[in-house]
Design a protein around this motif. Structure first.
Motif: not given
Length: 257
Positions: A178-185
């Protein structure tokens, strides 16, 4: 993603487009400042076949992926280390809290000095911005691992590394993702902002900046911005799909995300 959510999302997009169309066509908003949605979408469709724009998209995506991948490779092991060794975690807390509020955009002048290559400059800023959400998610995920599960494994004679590998990491992995997905944005916002402010040879931000030269073309600007939004949506959907495949056993958490 359920059909209901897809339908509701599409309805929201159509509703916003309809409002923009009405505001522009009726003269409530100056058409030169906010073109009709139909005009914006027509120009966006043309951009899909524009080779120069596709080159810009490719340049942005390369920097986006490179910076994000580097952040994952550094933040996850660092977060595991700080989360597994309380002494290190406590010692580094003040430094983390000091550095993570600094916006990446504020570091653009420094990045320009340090990196002559535009791609490396963008990747360095993306790395800095993405480091923190991944690191923080990793730290908190490790702290929230069920202590009883770890104690049970230790009772059977497993060492610290075995407990980390068998219990802590599997439990924390969905939250790290989830942290990676937030970071992608965040990374997409940073790369386009950097291109806008720092300039360069190619990139979506460079295209958006160029649309405002020679009098400005709001329709092209908004059409390019639409594609930036599409890129962010596709990145989020792709990562969410990977989460559902990798963490099928943790489906409730992934679905709620």
């Amino acid at each position: 993603m359920s059909p209901r959510r897809i339908v509701l999302g599409a309805a929201g997009v159509i509703g916003v487009a309809a409002v923009i169309e009405v505001l522009s066509r009726t003269g409530l908003v100056d058409e030169t400042a906010l073109p009709p949605a139909s005009t914006i979408l027509r120009e966006a469709g043309k951009l899909a076949a524009d080779q120069e724009f596709l080159v810009d998209v490719g340049a942005t995506l390369r920097a986006w992926f490179g910076g994000l991948a580097l952040a994952v490779l550094v933040a996850v092991p660092l977060g595991v280390l700080l989360g597994s060794v309380p002494l290190l975690g406590t010692a580094s807390r003040a430094l983390v809290e000091l550095l993570r509020p600094i916006p990446s955009v504020a570091l653009i002048p420094l990045a320009i000095i340090l990196f002559a290559d535009p791609t490396r400059m963008k990747m360095s800023l993306i790395f800095y911005a993405c480091l923190w959400p991944i690191l923080i998610n990793t730290l908190y995920a490790l702290r929230d691992v069920d202590p009883m599960a770890k104690d049970s494994l230790r009772a059977f004679g497993f060492g610290t590394l075995s407990v980390l590998w068998r219990v802590s990491l599997p439990s924390a992995a969905p939250f790290i993702a989830t942290g990676v997905r937030i970071a992608a944005s965040v990374a997409l916002i940073v790369v386009i902002s950097t291109e806008l402010f720092a300039g360069g040879v190619d990139g979506v931000g460079i295209y958006l900046s160029d649309t405002q030269s020679g009098g400005g073309r709001p329709d092209l600007l908004l059409a390019g911005a639409c594609w930036a939004g599409v890129l962010g949506l596709l990145a989020n959907m792709s990562l969410l799909g990977l989460e559902r495949i990798a963490f099928r056993w943790h489906g409730a958490q992934v679905e709620a995300s």
